[in-house]
Design a protein around this motif. Structure first.
Motif, PDB file in Angstrom:
ATOM      1  N   LYS A   1      46.388  18.555  -7.243  1.00 24.82           N
ATOM      2  CA  LYS A   1      46.425  18.441  -8.703  1.00 24.82           C
ATOM      3  C   LYS A   1      45.185  17.711  -9.216  1.00 24.82           C
ATOM      4  N   LEU A   2      44.713  16.703  -8.490  1.00 23.44           N
ATOM      5  CA  LEU A   2      43.506  15.999  -8.920  1.00 23.44           C
ATOM      6  C   LEU A   2      42.283  16.918  -8.853  1.00 23.44           C
ATOM      7  N   LYS A   3      42.214  17.746  -7.826  1.00 26.52           N
ATOM      8  CA  LYS A   3      41.107  18.702  -7.737  1.00 26.52           C
ATOM      9  C   LYS A   3      41.126  19.657  -8.920  1.00 26.52           C
ATOM     10  N   GLN A   4      42.345  20.052  -9.345  1.00 23.00           N
ATOM     11  CA  GLN A   4      42.445  20.944 -10.499  1.00 23.00           C
ATOM     12  C   GLN A   4      41.969  20.250 -11.772  1.00 23.00           C
ATOM     13  N   VAL A   5      42.273  18.925 -11.918  1.00 26.15           N
ATOM     14  CA  VAL A   5      41.804  18.166 -13.075  1.00 26.15           C
ATOM     15  C   VAL A   5      40.275  18.139 -13.103  1.00 26.15           C
ATOM     16  N   ILE A   6      39.654  17.799 -11.968  1.00 25.34           N
ATOM     17  CA  ILE A   6      38.189  17.721 -11.904  1.00 25.34           C
ATOM     18  C   ILE A   6      37.569  19.090 -12.160  1.00 25.34           C
ATOM     19  N   LEU A   7      38.175  20.113 -11.581  1.00 26.74           N
ATOM     20  CA  LEU A   7      37.637  21.461 -11.746  1.00 26.74           C
ATOM     21  C   LEU A   7      37.741  21.928 -13.192  1.00 26.74           C
ATOM     22  N   ASN A   8      38.871  21.642 -13.856  1.00 25.16           N
ATOM     23  CA  ASN A   8      39.039  22.062 -15.249  1.00 25.16           C
ATOM     24  C   ASN A   8      38.028  21.367 -16.156  1.00 25.16           C
ATOM     25  N   LEU A   9      37.837  20.047 -15.960  1.00 24.12           N
ATOM     26  CA  LEU A   9      36.892  19.313 -16.797  1.00 24.12           C
ATOM     27  C   LEU A   9      35.456  19.770 -16.530  1.00 24.12           C
TER      28      LEU A   9
ATOM     29  N   SER B   1      35.219  32.536 -29.787  1.00 22.20           N
ATOM     30  CA  SER B   1      34.469  33.649 -29.203  1.00 22.20           C
ATOM     31  C   SER B   1      33.776  33.227 -27.913  1.00 22.20           C
ATOM     32  N   ARG B   2      33.214  31.997 -27.918  1.00 22.97           N
ATOM     33  CA  ARG B   2      32.476  31.534 -26.746  1.00 22.97           C
ATOM     34  C   ARG B   2      33.398  31.321 -25.558  1.00 22.97           C
ATOM     35  N   THR B   3      34.567  30.762 -25.857  1.00 23.08           N
ATOM     36  CA  THR B   3      35.522  30.518 -24.768  1.00 23.08           C
ATOM     37  C   THR B   3      35.996  31.818 -24.167  1.00 23.08           C
ATOM     38  N   ARG B   4      36.275  32.764 -25.032  1.00 18.37           N
ATOM     39  CA  ARG B   4      36.798  34.022 -24.518  1.00 18.37           C
ATOM     40  C   ARG B   4      35.730  34.765 -23.708  1.00 18.37           C
ATOM     41  N   LYS B   5      34.471  34.534 -24.043  1.00 18.01           N
ATOM     42  CA  LYS B   5      33.391  35.197 -23.298  1.00 18.01           C
ATOM     43  C   LYS B   5      33.432  34.783 -21.834  1.00 18.01           C
ATOM     44  N   TYR B   6      33.829  33.513 -21.587  1.00 16.81           N
ATOM     45  CA  TYR B   6      33.902  33.024 -20.213  1.00 16.81           C
ATOM     46  C   TYR B   6      35.286  33.203 -19.599  1.00 16.81           C
ATOM     47  N   GLY B   7      36.161  33.875 -20.313  1.00 16.84           N
ATOM     48  CA  GLY B   7      37.478  34.172 -19.758  1.00 16.84           C
ATOM     49  C   GLY B   7      38.484  33.062 -19.900  1.00 16.84           C
ATOM     50  N   GLY B   8      38.183  32.063 -20.730  1.00 14.58           N
ATOM     51  CA  GLY B   8      39.131  30.966 -20.900  1.00 14.58           C
ATOM     52  C   GLY B   8      40.308  31.373 -21.776  1.00 14.58           C
ATOM     53  N   SER B   9      41.458  30.726 -21.533  1.00 11.46           N
ATOM     54  CA  SER B   9      42.660  31.014 -22.320  1.00 11.46           C
ATOM     55  C   SER B   9      43.047  29.855 -23.223  1.00 11.46           C
ATOM     56  N   GLY B  10      42.360  28.737 -23.141  1.00 11.77           N
ATOM     57  CA  GLY B  10      42.722  27.576 -23.955  1.00 11.77           C
ATOM     58  C   GLY B  10      43.825  26.743 -23.363  1.00 11.77           C
ATOM     59  N   LEU B  11      44.109  26.920 -22.070  1.00 12.56           N
ATOM     60  CA  LEU B  11      45.187  26.153 -21.418  1.00 12.56           C
ATOM     61  C   LEU B  11      44.650  25.107 -20.448  1.00 12.56           C
ATOM     62  N   GLY B  12      43.360  25.148 -20.140  1.00 12.29           N
ATOM     63  CA  GLY B  12      42.812  24.261 -19.115  1.00 12.29           C
ATOM     64  C   GLY B  12      42.979  22.794 -19.444  1.00 12.29           C
ATOM     65  N   LEU B  13      42.602  22.399 -20.672  1.00 10.22           N
ATOM     66  CA  LEU B  13      42.710  20.995 -21.043  1.00 10.22           C
ATOM     67  C   LEU B  13      44.172  20.566 -21.191  1.00 10.22           C
ATOM     68  N   SER B  14      45.042  21.465 -21.619  1.00  5.60           N
ATOM     69  CA  SER B  14      46.470  21.140 -21.704  1.00  5.60           C
ATOM     70  C   SER B  14      47.038  20.865 -20.321  1.00  5.60           C
ATOM     71  N   ILE B  15      46.651  21.706 -19.341  1.00  3.56           N
ATOM     72  CA  ILE B  15      47.100  21.486 -17.965  1.00  3.56           C
ATOM     73  C   ILE B  15      46.539  20.175 -17.425  1.00  3.56           C
ATOM     74  N   THR B  16      45.281  19.899 -17.725  1.00  2.00           N
ATOM     75  CA  THR B  16      44.666  18.660 -17.268  1.00  2.00           C
ATOM     76  C   THR B  16      45.407  17.441 -17.792  1.00  2.00           C
ATOM     77  N   LYS B  17      45.726  17.447 -19.079  1.00  7.00           N
ATOM     78  CA  LYS B  17      46.445  16.317 -19.669  1.00  7.00           C
ATOM     79  C   LYS B  17      47.824  16.144 -19.039  1.00  7.00           C
ATOM     80  N   SER B  18      48.532  17.238 -18.795  1.00  6.50           N
ATOM     81  CA  SER B  18      49.874  17.148 -18.183  1.00  6.50           C
ATOM     82  C   SER B  18      49.802  16.558 -16.787  1.00  6.50           C
ATOM     83  N   ILE B  19      48.771  16.969 -16.005  1.00  2.00           N
ATOM     84  CA  ILE B  19      48.649  16.437 -14.643  1.00  2.00           C
ATOM     85  C   ILE B  19      48.325  14.942 -14.686  1.00  2.00           C
TER      86      ILE B  19
END
Length: 524
Positions: free
Chosen positions: A414-422, A477-495
């Motif tokens: 889970k910590l690796k996922q936090v670092i990777l998301n940020l 638009s920029r986020t979607r260009k890189y395939g982001g869904s807008g959930l990365g930071l939410s997951i990071t905060k929960s972890i």
């Protein structure tokens, strides 16, 4: 008795008004206290009056020479007076002397000439003598008493002869005479050593004494009624004024409803109990208001979440559906078009799979997050990820400032996922050629502080409070260009919160953004 009283009062309907109930209870308690005082007054006054009467009677009979009783008792029994030696000192007065204008008393009896009462006895007072041989002499004729002398049994008189002396004792007995009237009697032993034992009895009817007591009780009862009426007139307005704060609370309660929870009950009204109740209700209203607000926020968030999730899923599904239609129209016969469509559908399916995995992870973190924690060194986790992070950064400059030796209980995956998301978020918002990303880890007392800083475009102030919201994008638009869904930071905060940590963001538009994560660590 108590059950009967409850049954009696149970027949009357209780007043619905609190003011009337308090008034009725107060008057009832006051009436009970007055009744108790009246009963105690009757008992104490009766004993006091009877004792005083007994003392005065004992004083009265002891002021009369004994020879007067001996001689009269001997004359009435037609026997020589051998009870007293020497001549009796009789006269018109109690001291044997003769005063001008007084009557002579017969030396052998208590009889007198005329209708004047001897010994200044009233019409309700009786005199009697009891001898140890059982003789009982009532001096009703001699004293001109209206009542006959009450008589006890011989056994009771003999018992009194054993314990009664010729001195005042203040003791009395209540005797019922033959005519049914109650008498208060005192006794004096007339016997002398070597002579026959004799008991002098003086009694008086208790009727006049009871009349005095009842008169006093009637006066007390009248004063009690006046006190109750005065209490009714004075207590009712005072009670009405006392209940004004409660009435104000009732008025405030009528205003408050589910859509108007910002109203509060009045406090500091001068009554500590009412003020405490108001404060308790205000605290409850505040919690309800927060709860309703959170519920509305949760519903709104759920609505946005469903809409955003539908939108995120619809885009790749629409793309896949379009490629399938192209293939069904004959593009499958063209090898190049077939492979291009299949590759595109494979990418979209991976995107759907990633989105579904992120949603499942968020659902698990919202419920009861399951962490596989281990005692590990946080610096080693970052060092282990350096090759992967450098690969993701491309041509961007990446620097590390790691303090080794920071140990804690963490879930390594889970910590690796936090670092990777940020880190991935920093990569998305920095320039591919001139971008720089800095990762630092240091200990702050009992906390470890992990910082991921970039020199990207930054985040404006109105977006900062929402960066951890699900499906939120400051630059869609920029986020979607890189395939982001807008959930990365939410997951990071929960972890981070599942590790009892905290995450915050600092950003200056045009200069860059820094995400700071604090996690509890073990002392070292």
């Amino acid at each position: 008795m108590i059950a009967r009283a409850k049954g009696l009062f149970g027949k009357f309907p209780a007043p619905r008004s609190l003011r009337k109930q308090l008034l009725a209870i107060s008057l009832l308690i006051l009436s009970g206290l007055l009744l108790l005082i009246g009963v105690l007054q009757y008992v104490l006054m009766r004993d006091f009056i009877y004792n005083n009467r007994a003392d005065s009677m004992e004083t009265q009979i002891r002021s009369v020479p004994r020879e007067l009783f001996f001689n009269s008792f001997a004359a009435d029994n037609s026997t020589p007076n051998t009870l007293t030696p020497g001549p009796p000192p009789l006269g018109s007065g109690l001291n044997g002397g003769e005063a001008p204008g007084s009557e002579n008393i017969n030396p052998g009896s208590l009889r007198n000439n005329g209708n004047r009462r001897p010994l200044l006895l009233d019409a309700h007072t009786t005199l009697a003598i009891y001898s140890a041989d059982g003789t009982f002499k009532d001096f009703q004729e001699e004293t001109l008493s209206d009542s006959i002398a009450p008589r006890l049994s011989n056994a009771e008189y003999n018992e009194l002869l054993k314990h009664t002396t010729d001195k005042a004792s203040g003791k009395y007995r209540l005797i019922t005479a033959a005519d049914g009237k109650e008498h208060l009697a005192v006794f004096m032993n007339l016997g002398k050593p070597g002579e026959a034992k004799m008991l002098l009895q003086m009694s008086v009817e208790t009727g006049p004494l009871r009349d005095v007591i009842m008169q006093q009780l009637l006066i007390f009862a009248a004063l009690s009624v006046v006190a109750l009426l005065a209490g009714l007139l004075l207590y009712l307005p005072a009670l009405r004024k006392t209940l004004i704060p409660l009435s104000k609370m009732g008025e405030a309660a009528q205003i408050i409803d589910a859509g108007n929870l910002n109203e509060r009950f009045p406090v500091n009204q001068g009554q500590s109990e009412i003020d405490k109740l108001s404060s308790s209700f205000n605290g409850m209203l505040e919690r309800l208001e927060i709860s309703f607000h959170n519920e509305r926020e949760a519903k709104e968030q759920m609505r946005r979440f469903a809409a955003d999730a539908s939108h995120e899923l619809r885009t790749p599904l629409t793309s896949i559906h379009g490629f399938l239609e192209v293939l069904l129209r004959g593009a499958a016969d063209n090898k190049d078009q077939l492979y291009s469509a299949l590759n595109s559908m494979h990418g979209e399916s991976k995107r759907i799979n990633k989105l579904v995995e992120d949603l499942l992870l968020l659902a698990r973190m919202d419920g009861a997050p399951q962490l596989n924690v281990k005692n590990l060194l946080l610096g080693e986790v970052i060092t282990e990820m350096q090759p992967q992070l450098l690969l993701l950064s491309g041509k961007r400059k990446v620097t590390f400032d790691i303090s080794f030796g920071i140990r804690g209980m963490y879930d390594p995956d889970k910590l690796k996922q936090v670092i990777l998301n940020l880190f991935h978020n920093a990569v998305q918002h920095t320039d591919a050629e001139t971008g720089t990303i800095h990762i630092s880890l240091h200990a702050r007392r009992t906390e470890a502080e992990l910082v991921v800083r970039d020199n990207g475009s930054g985040i404006t102030a109105e977006h900062i409070p929402h960066v951890f919201d699900r499906f939120y994008r400051s630059d869609s638009s920029r986020t979607r260009k890189y395939g982001g869904s807008g959930l990365g930071l939410s997951i990071t905060k929960s972890i981070v919160e599942a590790h009892s940590g905290d995450i915050r963001v600092e950003s200056v538009p045009g200069e860059g953004t820094a995400f700071k994560v604090t996690l509890p660590c073990l002392l070292h």
